[in-house]
Motif scaffolding. Structure first.
Motif, PDB file in Angstrom:
ATOM      1  N   HIS A  84     -10.363   1.324 -12.515  1.00 16.06           N
ATOM      2  CA  HIS A  84      -9.994   0.395 -13.588  1.00 16.06           C
ATOM      3  C   HIS A  84      -9.058  -0.675 -13.040  1.00 16.06           C
ATOM      4  N   ARG A  85      -9.144  -1.860 -13.600  1.00 12.31           N
ATOM      5  CA  ARG A  85      -8.343  -2.976 -13.097  1.00 12.31           C
ATOM      6  C   ARG A  85      -6.844  -2.756 -13.238  1.00 12.31           C
ATOM      7  N   TYR A  86      -6.405  -1.896 -14.159  1.00 14.71           N
ATOM      8  CA  TYR A  86      -4.978  -1.604 -14.248  1.00 14.71           C
ATOM      9  C   TYR A  86      -4.471  -1.017 -12.938  1.00 14.71           C
ATOM     10  N   PHE A  87      -5.358  -0.350 -12.203  1.00 13.52           N
ATOM     11  CA  PHE A  87      -5.000   0.164 -10.879  1.00 13.52           C
ATOM     12  C   PHE A  87      -5.347  -0.843  -9.785  1.00 13.52           C
ATOM     13  N   THR A  88      -6.592  -1.297  -9.778  1.00 16.34           N
ATOM     14  CA  THR A  88      -7.083  -2.093  -8.656  1.00 16.34           C
ATOM     15  C   THR A  88      -6.570  -3.525  -8.630  1.00 16.34           C
ATOM     16  N   GLU A  89      -6.004  -4.017  -9.739  1.00 16.90           N
ATOM     17  CA  GLU A  89      -5.410  -5.351  -9.758  1.00 16.90           C
ATOM     18  C   GLU A  89      -3.886  -5.278  -9.833  1.00 16.90           C
ATOM     19  N   ASP A  90      -3.379  -4.504 -10.786  1.00 15.08           N
ATOM     20  CA  ASP A  90      -1.937  -4.523 -11.035  1.00 15.08           C
ATOM     21  C   ASP A  90      -1.126  -3.962  -9.875  1.00 15.08           C
ATOM     22  N   ILE A  91      -1.660  -2.966  -9.172  1.00 10.13           N
ATOM     23  CA  ILE A  91      -0.883  -2.373  -8.079  1.00 10.13           C
ATOM     24  C   ILE A  91      -0.904  -3.260  -6.831  1.00 10.13           C
ATOM     25  N   PRO A  92      -2.069  -3.614  -6.280  1.00 11.27           N
ATOM     26  CA  PRO A  92      -2.042  -4.415  -5.052  1.00 11.27           C
ATOM     27  C   PRO A  92      -1.586  -5.857  -5.236  1.00 11.27           C
ATOM     28  N   PHE A  93      -1.801  -6.427  -6.429  1.00  9.18           N
ATOM     29  CA  PHE A  93      -1.479  -7.838  -6.621  1.00  9.18           C
ATOM     30  C   PHE A  93      -0.237  -8.076  -7.465  1.00  9.18           C
ATOM     31  N   SER A  94       0.465  -7.005  -7.817  1.00 10.27           N
ATOM     32  CA  SER A  94       1.769  -7.138  -8.474  1.00 10.27           C
ATOM     33  C   SER A  94       2.790  -6.271  -7.747  1.00 10.27           C
ATOM     34  N   MET A  95       2.614  -4.962  -7.825  1.00 10.88           N
ATOM     35  CA  MET A  95       3.630  -4.053  -7.311  1.00 10.88           C
ATOM     36  C   MET A  95       3.779  -4.135  -5.791  1.00 10.88           C
ATOM     37  N   VAL A  96       2.668  -4.245  -5.069  1.00 12.23           N
ATOM     38  CA  VAL A  96       2.772  -4.333  -3.615  1.00 12.23           C
ATOM     39  C   VAL A  96       3.454  -5.634  -3.204  1.00 12.23           C
ATOM     40  N   ILE A  97       3.173  -6.715  -3.914  1.00 10.76           N
ATOM     41  CA  ILE A  97       3.850  -7.984  -3.618  1.00 10.76           C
ATOM     42  C   ILE A  97       5.352  -7.840  -3.849  1.00 10.76           C
ATOM     43  N   TRP A  98       5.736  -7.240  -4.993  1.00  5.55           N
ATOM     44  CA  TRP A  98       7.167  -7.048  -5.254  1.00  5.55           C
ATOM     45  C   TRP A  98       7.811  -6.247  -4.124  1.00  5.55           C
ATOM     46  N   SER A  99       7.176  -5.143  -3.759  1.00  8.18           N
ATOM     47  CA  SER A  99       7.722  -4.273  -2.730  1.00  8.18           C
ATOM     48  C   SER A  99       7.848  -4.994  -1.396  1.00  8.18           C
ATOM     49  N   SER A 100       6.826  -5.783  -1.064  1.00  9.21           N
ATOM     50  CA  SER A 100       6.826  -6.496   0.207  1.00  9.21           C
ATOM     51  C   SER A 100       7.921  -7.554   0.259  1.00  9.21           C
ATOM     52  N   LEU A 101       8.082  -8.300  -0.824  1.00  4.56           N
ATOM     53  CA  LEU A 101       9.141  -9.311  -0.874  1.00  4.56           C
ATOM     54  C   LEU A 101      10.516  -8.648  -0.867  1.00  4.56           C
ATOM     55  N   ALA A 102      10.635  -7.529  -1.568  1.00  2.00           N
ATOM     56  CA  ALA A 102      11.907  -6.812  -1.610  1.00  2.00           C
ATOM     57  C   ALA A 102      12.314  -6.329  -0.227  1.00  2.00           C
ATOM     58  N   ALA A 120      -2.143   5.370  -4.584  1.00  2.00           N
ATOM     59  CA  ALA A 120      -3.120   5.175  -3.505  1.00  2.00           C
ATOM     60  C   ALA A 120      -3.891   6.472  -3.245  1.00  2.00           C
ATOM     61  N   VAL A 121      -3.178   7.600  -3.299  1.00  2.00           N
ATOM     62  CA  VAL A 121      -3.834   8.894  -3.113  1.00  2.00           C
ATOM     63  C   VAL A 121      -4.726   9.215  -4.303  1.00  2.00           C
ATOM     64  N   LEU A 122      -4.208   9.018  -5.521  1.00  2.00           N
ATOM     65  CA  LEU A 122      -4.971   9.332  -6.724  1.00  2.00           C
ATOM     66  C   LEU A 122      -6.247   8.489  -6.830  1.00  2.00           C
ATOM     67  N   CYS A 123      -6.135   7.218  -6.455  1.00  2.00           N
ATOM     68  CA  CYS A 123      -7.281   6.314  -6.587  1.00  2.00           C
ATOM     69  C   CYS A 123      -8.141   6.268  -5.333  1.00  2.00           C
ATOM     70  N   GLY A 124      -7.694   6.910  -4.271  1.00  2.00           N
ATOM     71  CA  GLY A 124      -8.455   6.878  -3.037  1.00  2.00           C
ATOM     72  C   GLY A 124      -8.537   5.496  -2.427  1.00  2.00           C
ATOM     73  N   ARG A 125      -7.438   4.737  -2.522  1.00  2.00           N
ATOM     74  CA  ARG A 125      -7.420   3.361  -2.026  1.00  2.00           C
ATOM     75  C   ARG A 125      -6.254   3.162  -1.067  1.00  2.00           C
ATOM     76  N   ASP A 126      -6.446   2.265  -0.124  1.00  2.00           N
ATOM     77  CA  ASP A 126      -5.355   1.826   0.737  1.00  2.00           C
ATOM     78  C   ASP A 126      -4.892   0.476   0.205  1.00  2.00           C
ATOM     79  N   TRP A 127      -3.911   0.514  -0.692  1.00  2.00           N
ATOM     80  CA  TRP A 127      -3.469  -0.722  -1.338  1.00  2.00           C
ATOM     81  C   TRP A 127      -2.949  -1.728  -0.322  1.00  2.00           C
ATOM     82  N   GLN A 128      -2.264  -1.254   0.692  1.00  6.29           N
ATOM     83  CA  GLN A 128      -1.673  -2.168   1.663  1.00  6.29           C
ATOM     84  C   GLN A 128      -2.761  -2.962   2.400  1.00  6.29           C
ATOM     85  N   ALA A 129      -3.921  -2.352   2.560  1.00  9.91           N
ATOM     86  CA  ALA A 129      -4.998  -3.019   3.296  1.00  9.91           C
ATOM     87  C   ALA A 129      -5.639  -4.139   2.488  1.00  9.91           C
ATOM     88  N   CYS A 130      -5.609  -4.044   1.163  1.00 12.00           N
ATOM     89  CA  CYS A 130      -6.278  -5.053   0.340  1.00 12.00           C
ATOM     90  C   CYS A 130      -5.312  -5.924  -0.447  1.00 12.00           C
TER      91      CYS A 130
END
Length: 212
Positions: A84-102, A120-130
């Protein structure tokens, strides 16, 4: 994420009913990290409770109660799959950006980082890669002031596609006029070209996603 079983089951439970008092405490704590990041960079940010007030007119109650009052009438369903986009959009394109800038400016966001790693484990995704990060946006060497400048520098007006010439033409080049490049915007002095392209891309995403 804290109700992942019903996500896997595709139960589509009303979103607001899942914001229990304790889960709402976590939501508030993660929001506090986001606000701290904004404060560390000297930029204003709207808190989640203030967002609920502005958007839905809810002004009283605990955060859990405010969420119930705001989203209850809308009957939003929860995500029905790990893709779902709440995972695949909100995490890599919001939370990861915040974390990276922080991380660039030494602002700790332990809860945000935990959500990124666990999801990332629950969704089986490597957020940092995308995801988009400070490095992929050309901000890897920027300090807080440089990051703010990259996102807040005023851009010049762009002509519409109908107004934009397909080529400069002899008359235009003789006057030193150049066609506005696709994507528009004028780079900030001292900002690398790859950084400027990344900033323009984020601005486009922000314009597309607001209001959500």
């Amino acid at each position: 994420m804290l109700n992942f079983k019903s996500v896997e089951d595709g139960a589509r439970l009303p979103h607001n009913t899942l914001a229990t008092p304790r889960i709402s405490e976590l939501i508030g704590a993660i929001d506090a990290e986001r606000l701290a990041l904004a404060d560390a960079q000297g930029v204003p940010a709207v808190s989640f409770p203030d967002f609920l007030t502005r958007s839905y007119g809810v002004t009283e109650g605990t955060l859990s109660e405010r969420i119930q009052s705001s989203y209850g009438p809308l009957d939003f369903p929860e995500p029905d799959s790990p893709s779902h986009r709440y995972f695949t959009e909100d995490i890599p394109f919001s939370m990861v950006i915040w974390s990276s800038l922080a991380a660039r400016i030494g602002c700790p966001m332990p809860l945000t980082d935990a959500v990124i790693d666990i999801s990332a484990v629950l969704c089986g995704r490597d957020w940092q890669a995308c995801a988009r990060t400070a490095g992929s946006l050309g901000l890897g060497g920027a300090d807080a002031a440089g990051i703010v400048a990259a996102f807040t520098t005023k851009r010049h007006h762009q002509p519409s596609m109908r107004q934009r010439p397909s080529s400069p033409g002899p008359a235009a080049t003789s006057r030193g006029v150049r066609p506005v490049p696709m994507g528009g915007g004028t780079p900030t002095p001292g900002v690398a070209a790859d950084q400027w392209r990344g900033v323009r891309l984020v601005r486009r995403v922000q314009r597309f996603r607001e209001p959500r």
